[in-house]
Design an enzyme around this catalytic site. Sequence first.
Site, PDB file in Angstrom:
ATOM      1  N   ILE A  17       0.844  -1.203   0.000  1.00 26.08           N
ATOM      2  CA  ILE A  17       0.000   0.000   0.000  1.00 26.08           C
ATOM      3  C   ILE A  17       0.876   1.249   0.000  1.00 26.08           C
ATOM      4  CG2 ILE A  17      -1.874   1.218   1.180  1.00 26.08           C
ATOM      5  CD1 ILE A  17      -2.645  -1.463   2.492  1.00 26.08           C
ATOM      6  N   ALA A  88       4.645  -2.185   8.816  1.00 28.49           N
ATOM      7  CA  ALA A  88       4.148  -3.240   9.707  1.00 28.49           C
ATOM      8  C   ALA A  88       4.575  -4.589   9.149  1.00 28.49           C
ATOM      9  CB  ALA A  88       2.624  -3.195   9.812  1.00 28.49           C
ATOM     10  N   THR A 134      -6.156  -1.584  10.487  1.00 27.77           N
ATOM     11  CA  THR A 134      -6.945  -2.608   9.819  1.00 27.77           C
ATOM     12  C   THR A 134      -8.267  -2.853  10.554  1.00 27.77           C
ATOM     13  OG1 THR A 134      -6.989  -5.009   9.465  1.00 27.77           O
ATOM     14  CG2 THR A 134      -5.509  -4.244  11.147  1.00 27.77           C
ATOM     15  N   ASP A 135      -9.244  -3.374   9.829  1.00 24.84           N
ATOM     16  CA  ASP A 135     -10.511  -3.744  10.482  1.00 24.84           C
ATOM     17  C   ASP A 135     -10.358  -5.036  11.294  1.00 24.84           C
ATOM     18  OD1 ASP A 135     -10.253  -5.548   8.371  1.00 24.84           O
ATOM     19  OD2 ASP A 135     -12.309  -5.317   7.643  1.00 24.84           O
ATOM     20  N   GLU A 136      -9.203  -5.718  11.146  1.00 27.33           N
ATOM     21  CA  GLU A 136      -9.026  -6.999  11.848  1.00 27.33           C
ATOM     22  C   GLU A 136      -8.928  -6.816  13.362  1.00 27.33           C
ATOM     23  OE1 GLU A 136      -6.412  -9.808   9.941  1.00 27.33           O
ATOM     24  OE2 GLU A 136      -6.726  -8.882   7.979  1.00 27.33           O
ATOM     25  N   TYR A 160      -1.093 -10.904  14.575  1.00 25.46           N
ATOM     26  CA  TYR A 160      -1.068  -9.709  13.721  1.00 25.46           C
ATOM     27  C   TYR A 160      -2.100  -8.690  14.185  1.00 25.46           C
ATOM     28  CZ  TYR A 160      -2.436  -6.676   9.820  1.00 25.46           C
ATOM     29  OH  TYR A 160      -2.795  -5.582   9.059  1.00 25.46           O
ATOM     30  N   LYS A 164      -1.658  -4.924  15.899  1.00 24.84           N
ATOM     31  CA  LYS A 164      -2.209  -3.695  15.309  1.00 24.84           C
ATOM     32  C   LYS A 164      -3.148  -3.010  16.306  1.00 24.84           C
ATOM     33  CE  LYS A 164      -1.717  -2.197  11.724  1.00 24.84           C
ATOM     34  NZ  LYS A 164      -0.712  -1.268  11.132  1.00 24.84           N
ATOM     35  N   PRO A 292      -5.608 -21.493  11.971  1.00 30.36           N
ATOM     36  CA  PRO A 292      -6.082 -21.448  13.370  1.00 30.36           C
ATOM     37  C   PRO A 292      -6.619 -20.044  13.696  1.00 30.36           C
ATOM     38  CG  PRO A 292      -3.770 -22.152  13.243  1.00 30.36           C
ATOM     39  CD  PRO A 292      -4.166 -21.734  11.868  1.00 30.36           C
TER      40      PRO A 292
HETATM   41  P1  NAD Z   1       3.397  -4.896   3.359  1.00 33.18           P
HETATM   42  O1  NAD Z   1       3.756  -6.074   4.199  1.00 33.18           O
HETATM   43  O2  NAD Z   1       3.220  -5.058   1.901  1.00 33.18           O
HETATM   44  O3  NAD Z   1       4.504  -3.755   3.562  1.00 33.18           O
HETATM   45  C1  NAD Z   1       5.034  -3.422   4.816  1.00 33.18           C
HETATM   46  C2  NAD Z   1       6.244  -2.526   4.619  1.00 33.18           C
HETATM   47  O4  NAD Z   1       6.736  -2.175   5.927  1.00 33.18           O
HETATM   48  C3  NAD Z   1       7.386  -3.199   3.872  1.00 33.18           C
HETATM   49  O5  NAD Z   1       7.922  -2.310   2.903  1.00 33.18           O
HETATM   50  C4  NAD Z   1       8.405  -3.489   4.959  1.00 33.18           C
HETATM   51  O6  NAD Z   1       9.751  -3.482   4.493  1.00 33.18           O
HETATM   52  C5  NAD Z   1       8.144  -2.346   5.936  1.00 33.18           C
HETATM   53  N1  NAD Z   1       8.582  -2.696   7.297  1.00 33.18           N
HETATM   54  C6  NAD Z   1       8.300  -3.837   7.996  1.00 33.18           C
HETATM   55  N2  NAD Z   1       8.908  -3.807   9.193  1.00 33.18           N
HETATM   56  C7  NAD Z   1       9.561  -2.613   9.269  1.00 33.18           C
HETATM   57  C8  NAD Z   1      10.358  -1.991  10.263  1.00 33.18           C
HETATM   58  N3  NAD Z   1      10.614  -2.605  11.441  1.00 33.18           N
HETATM   59  N4  NAD Z   1      10.868  -0.763  10.018  1.00 33.18           N
HETATM   60  C9  NAD Z   1      10.617  -0.147   8.840  1.00 33.18           C
HETATM   61  N5  NAD Z   1       9.892  -0.686   7.856  1.00 33.18           N
HETATM   62  C10 NAD Z   1       9.365  -1.906   8.065  1.00 33.18           C
HETATM   63  O7  NAD Z   1       2.095  -4.276   4.042  1.00 33.18           O
HETATM   64  P2  NAD Z   1       0.826  -3.564   3.366  1.00 33.18           P
HETATM   65  O8  NAD Z   1      -0.128  -4.596   2.932  1.00 33.18           O
HETATM   66  O9  NAD Z   1       1.302  -2.529   2.403  1.00 33.18           O
HETATM   67  O10 NAD Z   1       0.190  -2.853   4.649  1.00 33.18           O
HETATM   68  C11 NAD Z   1       0.600  -1.525   5.019  1.00 33.18           C
HETATM   69  C12 NAD Z   1      -0.157  -1.106   6.255  1.00 33.18           C
HETATM   70  O11 NAD Z   1      -1.560  -1.152   6.003  1.00 33.18           O
HETATM   71  C13 NAD Z   1       0.060  -2.009   7.473  1.00 33.18           C
HETATM   72  O12 NAD Z   1       0.145  -1.210   8.617  1.00 33.18           O
HETATM   73  C14 NAD Z   1      -1.175  -2.896   7.522  1.00 33.18           C
HETATM   74  O13 NAD Z   1      -1.464  -3.285   8.836  1.00 33.18           O
HETATM   75  C15 NAD Z   1      -2.221  -1.933   6.988  1.00 33.18           C
HETATM   76  N6  NAD Z   1      -3.383  -2.567   6.318  1.00 33.18           N
HETATM   77  C16 NAD Z   1      -3.177  -3.450   5.301  1.00 33.18           C
HETATM   78  C17 NAD Z   1      -4.282  -4.012   4.650  1.00 33.18           C
HETATM   79  C18 NAD Z   1      -4.101  -4.984   3.507  1.00 33.18           C
HETATM   80  O14 NAD Z   1      -5.100  -5.587   3.069  1.00 33.18           O
HETATM   81  N7  NAD Z   1      -2.905  -5.158   2.956  1.00 33.18           N
HETATM   82  C19 NAD Z   1      -5.580  -3.665   5.057  1.00 33.18           C
HETATM   83  C20 NAD Z   1      -5.738  -2.743   6.100  1.00 33.18           C
HETATM   84  C21 NAD Z   1      -4.624  -2.199   6.720  1.00 33.18           C
HETATM   85  P1  TYD Z   2      -5.108 -12.896   3.331  1.00 32.30           P
HETATM   86  O1  TYD Z   2      -4.880 -12.375   1.956  1.00 32.30           O
HETATM   87  O2  TYD Z   2      -3.987 -13.562   4.028  1.00 32.30           O
HETATM   88  O3  TYD Z   2      -5.677 -11.658   4.200  1.00 32.30           O
HETATM   89  P2  TYD Z   2      -6.293 -11.651   5.709  1.00 32.30           P
HETATM   90  O4  TYD Z   2      -5.968 -12.923   6.368  1.00 32.30           O
HETATM   91  O5  TYD Z   2      -5.568 -10.488   6.319  1.00 32.30           O
HETATM   92  O6  TYD Z   2      -7.755 -11.412   5.536  1.00 32.30           O
HETATM   93  O7  TYD Z   2      -6.338 -13.907   3.303  1.00 32.30           O
HETATM   94  C1  TYD Z   2      -7.611 -13.518   2.830  1.00 32.30           C
HETATM   95  C2  TYD Z   2      -8.549 -14.688   2.999  1.00 32.30           C
HETATM   96  O8  TYD Z   2      -8.119 -15.753   2.143  1.00 32.30           O
HETATM   97  C3  TYD Z   2      -8.552 -15.272   4.408  1.00 32.30           C
HETATM   98  O9  TYD Z   2      -9.874 -15.711   4.713  1.00 32.30           O
HETATM   99  C4  TYD Z   2      -7.618 -16.475   4.318  1.00 32.30           C
HETATM  100  C5  TYD Z   2      -7.833 -16.944   2.900  1.00 32.30           C
HETATM  101  N1  TYD Z   2      -6.689 -17.594   2.230  1.00 32.30           N
HETATM  102  C6  TYD Z   2      -6.841 -18.831   1.599  1.00 32.30           C
HETATM  103  O10 TYD Z   2      -7.936 -19.416   1.607  1.00 32.30           O
HETATM  104  N2  TYD Z   2      -5.759 -19.385   0.958  1.00 32.30           N
HETATM  105  C7  TYD Z   2      -4.539 -18.782   0.939  1.00 32.30           C
HETATM  106  O11 TYD Z   2      -3.578 -19.351   0.363  1.00 32.30           O
HETATM  107  C8  TYD Z   2      -4.394 -17.501   1.596  1.00 32.30           C
HETATM  108  C9  TYD Z   2      -3.062 -16.800   1.601  1.00 32.30           C
HETATM  109  C10 TYD Z   2      -5.494 -16.952   2.226  1.00 32.30           C
END
Ligand code: NAD
Ligand code: TYD
Length: 359
Positions: A17, A88, A134-136, A160, A164, A292
């Site tokens: 993101i 994160a 996150t909504d989690e 996780y 958060k 789990p």
């Molecule tokens: P991502 O795992 O793709 O990227 C995380 C980035 O943080 C990476 O570039 C990593 O190098 C950096 N990072 C990790 N540990 C670090 C540290 N100790 N110091 C500095 N940098 C560090 O994650 P994402 O999917 O882009 O998510 C970004 C944010 O959005 C997170 O806070 C996540 O909780 C939140 N979020 C993600 C989603 C989603 O669906 N991906 C949804 C809601 C919220």
């Molecule tokens: P994920 O992309 O890991 O996001 P989050 O767990 O943060 O919601 O998973 C999205 C959904 O897909 C979740 O219900 C777990 C499921 N999932 C699978 O069924 N197979 C997979 O290989 C992965 C990675 C996730």
Amino acid sequence: MNIDSKRVLITGGAGFIGSNFVLRTLERYPHAKLYNVDKLTYAANPRGMERAECSGRYQLIRADIAHGETMRTLFERIEPELIIHFAAESHVDRSILGPAEFIRTNIEGTFQLLEAARALHTASKPIHFHHISTDEVYGSLPLDEGAFTESTAYDPSSPYSASKAASDHLVRAYYRTYGLPITITNCTNNYGPRQFPEKLVPLMILSALEERSLPIYGEGKNVRDWLYVDDHIEAIWAAIERGRVGETYGIGGGEEKNNLEVVECIAQIVAAEADMDAEAILARRVFIRDRPGHDLRYAIDPQKARDELGWTPRESFESGMRKTVRYILENRALYDSIRSGEYRQWIAKNYTKRGGEAA
Ligand code: NAD
Ligand code: TYD
């Protein structure tokens, strides 16, 4: 707060993101200066950021947010006016296998950033802290009933989401206790270009294209509320620019799908875009042991963001997924190099680790 012309410190701006945010923010705000503090973990994706690097308004600083001394030095040097905290550990399955890094980065890292901001924030030189969450943190909903709002009690299930949740509490505590100006957005599941291929959407697209099996946890009935990454970015801009200080905004796409429906949609789009057979792709689904503590359903009621920020998503699930599949098809080499390990070597060669000082 107006983002343009500000010195903006972004954490995690090489991740999924964050990297999309950096690229789009440089276009949208022609005077903003972005400093991207990223540890470049396995999930980082600094490749493809050439546009940012050529802008003259972007700097990548390889550093660990959990290292307090480094953060203090960086903050003193950059004097940020706005912090947007994405960094994160973000993958639920990894948090189950090894929670320690999640506690360190997500809790300790957020704490160190807040401390560095608190040390520099004054009434005449304020620092605004926007926290991406996150909504989690709200736990799990029953199927077909209810949605999370900003006042839903926290009830996280995985290491996780618990980490958060802790970070959200710390951010709010720094507002209430020290008056640090903050905003928080709690967003639903994102998908789009540049997502690391361990998450459901890119994993399924690549597996479909490569004629590999599609692993589905349990029965595939778990529901997520999917949002295209650019819509999340618009919500973050809106929260910073129009949000009230101290407030939290729930961001959701209103596109609830269970995992079977997600995979079905991906199979149809991949088949159409890559001239493949959707039925053959779906025949490779494999139902594997459930995660789990697997949360059954997430959904956000985004009314507050709609009313106060004027935000609504632009992409439907179908249109966003088509863009995502097309991006992956056009950037296969990037995804191949991420998975082959060649990409880690490239990072090691191009980005030296920083200790206590900024690049
Ligand atoms: P991502 O795992 O793709 O990227 C995380 C980035 O943080 C990476 O570039 C990593 O190098 C950096 N990072 C990790 N540990 C670090 C540290 N100790 N110091 C500095 N940098 C560090 O994650 P994402 O999917 O882009 O998510 C970004 C944010 O959005 C997170 O806070 C996540 O909780 C939140 N979020 C993600 C989603 C989603 O669906 N991906 C949804 C809601 C919220
Ligand atoms: P994920 O992309 O890991 O996001 P989050 O767990 O943060 O919601 O998973 C999205 C959904 O897909 C979740 O219900 C777990 C499921 N999932 C699978 O069924 N197979 C997979 O290989 C992965 C990675 C996730």
